[in-house]
Design an enzyme around this catalytic site. Structure first.
Site, short mmCIF file in Angstrom:
data_model
loop_
_atom_site.label_atom_id
_atom_site.label_comp_id
_atom_site.label_asym_id
_atom_site.label_seq_id
_atom_site.Cartn_x
_atom_site.Cartn_y
_atom_site.Cartn_z
N LYS A 239 0.82 -1.21 0.00
CA LYS A 239 0.00 0.00 0.00
C LYS A 239 0.86 1.26 0.00
O LYS A 239 0.54 2.24 -0.66
CB LYS A 239 -0.95 0.00 1.20
CG LYS A 239 -2.00 -1.11 1.15
CD LYS A 239 -3.11 -0.88 2.15
CE LYS A 239 -3.99 0.28 1.76
NZ LYS A 239 -4.71 0.07 0.51
N ALA B 71 4.01 1.66 -1.23
CA ALA B 71 4.62 1.83 -2.55
C ALA B 71 3.58 2.21 -3.59
O ALA B 71 3.84 3.05 -4.47
CB ALA B 71 5.34 0.55 -2.96
N THR C 206 -14.76 5.94 1.34
CA THR C 206 -14.91 5.48 -0.04
C THR C 206 -16.01 4.44 -0.10
O THR C 206 -16.17 3.63 0.83
CB THR C 206 -13.59 4.89 -0.57
OG1 THR C 206 -13.23 3.73 0.21
CG2 THR C 206 -12.47 5.90 -0.50
N ALA D 156 -18.15 1.63 -6.22
CA ALA D 156 -18.75 2.17 -7.43
C ALA D 156 -19.63 3.39 -7.16
O ALA D 156 -19.96 4.14 -8.09
CB ALA D 156 -19.58 1.09 -8.13
N GLY E 110 -18.72 5.95 -5.32
CA GLY E 110 -17.91 7.15 -5.15
C GLY E 110 -17.42 7.30 -3.72
O GLY E 110 -16.87 6.37 -3.14
N ASP F 175 -5.66 2.76 -3.07
CA ASP F 175 -4.38 3.47 -3.02
C ASP F 175 -4.37 4.64 -4.00
O ASP F 175 -3.84 5.71 -3.70
CB ASP F 175 -3.24 2.51 -3.33
CG ASP F 175 -3.12 1.42 -2.28
OD1 ASP F 175 -3.44 1.69 -1.11
OD2 ASP F 175 -2.69 0.30 -2.64
N GLY G 104 -3.75 -5.45 -11.86
CA GLY G 104 -2.58 -5.17 -11.05
C GLY G 104 -2.71 -3.86 -10.31
O GLY G 104 -3.54 -3.01 -10.64
#
Length: 320
Positions: A42, A44, A212, A215, A217, A253, A288
């Site tokens: 998280k 990086a 958060t 979907a 928002g 992230d 990814g």
């Protein structure tokens, strides 16, 4: 204008991602449809996301003195991230095993070298944290290290952005120092639960809580007497664009980093939330974690928007 300066104190992991047709049942062995390795962690991920959005980024963390650690560090350096405080240690690099099914993503993390980052390691990066516009923290390094970083940031006026994921003892250590707290729906519930001593974690009275909602928002909740950097009169809901979901890994992230970049660039909380929602939506369209993190150009950010009087206004710092 100069780029916003962001320091990330957090994890670096090698991610092995498996795509499966569904979640395995107990005691079931299942063949994956696909396997891939990605750079992750998280910390990086958020560092890469901030750099791609135009920030000047310093990463503070630990990797193993092994091939995977060198691979992770080289990836950050390719993004232009300052890695002088990413040291190699004598334990294996952190690992995340990720399963992606049609409905959700599940992640098992082995901390490895990430657990080696302590307060002394953070103090070595104190000058960088002191010069930052914002500090980004998550829950994948020790509470001692995260708390030390937050204390340095507060002492020198940097905005402390906490994304308590996974939710653990880092939250209790850093929440009293955080200016902005970004949680998903599960973490929002954990935030309201008393700990073993029966205490609910305390947030700063002028902090901003951002939830958060996938979907849907996000929702920004100002707390008691919200002040800088809030600029929030009441609860704000920001809808997410409709996209085709490929892999949700890294979306949180992307959101956290974009929010921090927005605030560090001088945007209002509402504008930072709009940028963050767009970044998170972009991230789910690519497989990814780090490969999915967008650039500012890809987000096609609107530099001006209507104000409440029907005109248009320009926000300084939105050019990046």
């Amino acid at each position: 204008m100069s780029a916003p300066k962001i320091v990330v104190v957090g994890s670096l992991n090698a991610d092995v991602t498996l795509w499966v047709p569904r979640r395995p049942s107990p005691d079931e062995t299942m063949h994956a449809e696909r396997i891939a390795w990605f750079r992750g962690g998280k910390g990086a991920n958020q560092a890469v996301a901030a750099a791609r959005l135009g920030a000047e980024v310093v990463m503070v963390g630990r990797v193993g003195d092994d091939e995977q650690g060198r691979w992770l560090r080289s990836g950050l350096e390719t993004e232009g991230i300052d890695c002088r405080h990413v040291a190699g240690v004598g334990v294996p690099t952190g690992l995340a095993a990720i399963t992606v099914d049609p409905d959700d993503v599940s992640i098992v993390v082995a901390a490895g070298a990430n657990a080696s980052l302590d307060a002394d390691g953070v103090q070595a990066a104190a000058s960088g944290i002191a010069a930052a516009d914002a500090l980004l923290l998550q829950g994948e390094v020790s509470a001692e290290a995260a708390r030390a970083a937050a204390e340095i940031a507060r002492e020198h006026g940097a905005t402390v952005v906490l994304n308590p994921a996974p939710y653990n003892d880092v939250a209790a250590a850093v929440l009293p120092l955080a200016d902005i707290v970004i949680v998903n729906r599960a973490e929002a519930q954990q935030l309201r639960q008393p700990d073993a001593r029966g205490c609910v974690p305390e947030l700063r009275p002028d902090a901003v809580l951002v939830e958060t909602q996938g979907a849907a928002g996000c929702v920004v909740h100002p707390l008691r007497g919200a002040g800088p950097p809030a600029e929030v009169d009441g609860e704000i809901s920001v809808a997410a664009p409709q996209v085709a979901v490929v892999d949700a890994t890294g979306a949180g992230d992307a959101f956290a980093a974009a929010f921090a970049v927005g605030i560090a660039s001088g945007a209002t909380v509402e504008d930072a939330a709009r940028l963050a929602v767009r970044a998170g939506a972009w991230a789910v369209t690519v497989a990814g974690a780090q490969p999915s993190l967008p650039t500012m150009a890809q987000l096609q950010v609107q530099l001006v928007r209507p104000d409440r009087r029907g005109g248009r206004r320009h926000r300084p710092g939105r050019e990046r």
